[in-house]
Design an enzyme around this catalytic site. Structure first.
Site, PDB file in Angstrom:
ATOM      1  CB  VAL A  61      16.448  13.266   6.625  1.00 50.06           C
ATOM      2  CG1 VAL A  61      15.986  12.812   7.993  1.00 50.06           C
ATOM      3  CG2 VAL A  61      15.294  13.316   5.637  1.00 50.06           C
ATOM      4  CE  LYS A 105       9.184   8.394  -2.113  1.00 48.10           C
ATOM      5  NZ  LYS A 105       9.617   8.215  -0.700  1.00 48.10           N
ATOM      6  CG  ASN A 138       7.730   7.775   5.972  1.00 45.43           C
ATOM      7  OD1 ASN A 138       6.962   7.266   5.166  1.00 45.43           O
ATOM      8  ND2 ASN A 138       7.453   8.925   6.589  1.00 45.43           N
ATOM      9  CE1 TYR A 161       7.154  11.016  -3.502  1.00 46.73           C
ATOM     10  CE2 TYR A 161       6.047   9.577  -5.081  1.00 46.73           C
ATOM     11  CZ  TYR A 161       6.339   9.927  -3.777  1.00 46.73           C
ATOM     12  OH  TYR A 161       5.812   9.189  -2.728  1.00 46.73           O
ATOM     13  CB  ILE A 172      -1.443   5.682   0.929  1.00 44.03           C
ATOM     14  CG1 ILE A 172      -0.646   4.487   0.385  1.00 44.03           C
ATOM     15  CG2 ILE A 172      -1.757   5.500   2.415  1.00 44.03           C
ATOM     16  CD1 ILE A 172      -1.365   3.154   0.433  1.00 44.03           C
ATOM     17  NE  ARG A 228       3.814  15.930   6.182  1.00 46.16           N
ATOM     18  CZ  ARG A 228       3.684  15.618   4.890  1.00 46.16           C
ATOM     19  NH1 ARG A 228       2.576  15.053   4.465  1.00 46.16           N
ATOM     20  NH2 ARG A 228       4.640  15.894   4.023  1.00 46.16           N
TER      21      ARG A 228
END
Length: 250
Positions: free
Chosen positions: A67, A162, A93, A158, A191, A18
Site C-alpha cells: 500500500v 501514527k 491497518n 512510527y 498488543i 498477521r
C-alpha cells in the site's frame, strides 16, 4: 451478518495476513462480511488466513499489494470491488516498525515506516472512499497507536506516522460526513503480536509495569472494537479516536 444494508457487506483490510489485521479479517468474516485483504510478503500466512476466513462461510480475497505504492493500492481496491462487490467498510491497518534512536535513524528507516503507515492509509482510503462517495454510504477505520498520541522513545518515525493517521482521519471524517460516510481511529497500546513477542523478557516485564491491567492486549480485543465501529451500532460515531491500551496512559 453485519447490521449494514445489503450493498455494504464487503470489507477491505490492509495488512491482513498477521497480527491485528488477521484478527480483523477473521472477526469481520464471523460477522458475515466478505473480506478483501492485502499482504506485502508472507504468502503462506495470507493463504492460511484466507482459508480460515473462507471456512466461516464468506468470500475472501487475499491480494499481494504494497500500500506504500499508490498504483498497487488502487489496483487492489479495484480488484476487490470487481470480484466481491461495492465496499461497505475500509480498515487501513498496514504498518511496519524500524525502531531506532533519531540520531541513528537512516532515511530508509524513516521512509519505510511513514511510507507504509501513513502514505499507505492515504493511498488506500483515496482509492476506496471515492466510490463510497458516489453511493453515499460506508465507513473507514484507521489503525493508529498510543505512540501516535503520546509518542515513544526510539520511534520518532512510527509515532509521526501514527499521529499523522489521526489527523488524516479526523479531517476525512469532517470531509465525508455529509455524504453518509463515517471515519474513526483505533489506537492500540501493547498488543500481543509478533512485534511485541520479539521483545526480551526484561523489557516485556518493564512495559507490563506501566499497564494498569498488568497484561498485554490481544489482537482479537482490538478486532472486536473495529467490528463494532463498522457496524450500525456505531452509526453516530465519527471523527473519534478510541484507545485500546489497558490503562497504559494512566
Amino acid at each position: 451478518m453485519p447490521d449494514e444494508n445489503e450493498a455494504a457487506k464487503v470489507a477491505l483490510v490492509s495488512g491482513g495476513s498477521r497480527g491485528i489485521g488477521a484478527a480483523v479479517v477473521l472477526r469481520l468474516a464471523r460477522d458475515g462480511w466478505d473480506v478483501g485483504f492485502c499482504y506485502r510478503a508472507d504468502e503462506d500466512a495470507a493463504l492460511r488466513i484466507e482459508k480460515e476466513a473462507t471456512e466461516l462461510g464468506v468470500r475472501v480475497l487475499a491480494v499481494r499489494a504494497d500500500v506504500a505504492d499508490a498504483g498497487q493500492a488502487k489496483a487492489w481496491v479495484t480488484r476487490t470491488e470487481d470480484e466481491l462487490g461495492p465496499l461497505g467498510a475500509v480498515v487501513a491497518n498496514a504498518g511496519v516498525t524500524r525502531d531506532r534512536a533519531l540520531a541513528l535513524m537512516s532515511d530508509d528507516d524513516w521512509h519505510q515506516v511513514v511510507g507504509t503507515g501513513l502514505d499507505g492509509v492515504f493511498h488506500t482510503c483515496r482509492a476506496a472512499v471515492f466510490p463510497m462517495l458516489k453511493r453515499r454510504t460506508g465507513c473507514v477505520v484507521t489503525l493508529s497507536s498510543v505512540a501516535g498520541i503520546h509518542g515513544n522513545a526510539g520511534q520518532t518515525n512510527y509515532s509521526a506516522a501514527k499521529a499523522g493517521v489521526i489527523g488524516f482521519t479526523k479531517a476525512l471524517a469532517k470531509e465525508v460526513g455529509a455524504h453518509g460516510i463515517r471515519a474513526n481511529v483505533v489506537a492500540p497500546g501493547l498488543i500481543d503480536t509478533d512485534m511485541t513477542g520479539a521483545l526480551p523478557d526484561r523489557e516485556r516485564d518493564r512495559l507490563l509495569g506501566v499497564v494498569a491491567l498488568r497484561r498485554f492486549g490481544t489482537a482479537a480485543e482490538v478486532a472486536d472494537l473495529v467490528a463494532f465501529l463498522v457496524s450500525q451500532r456505531a452509526s453516530y460515531i465519527t471523527g473519534s479516536v478510541l484507545e485500546v491500551h489497558g490503562g497504559i496512559a494512566l
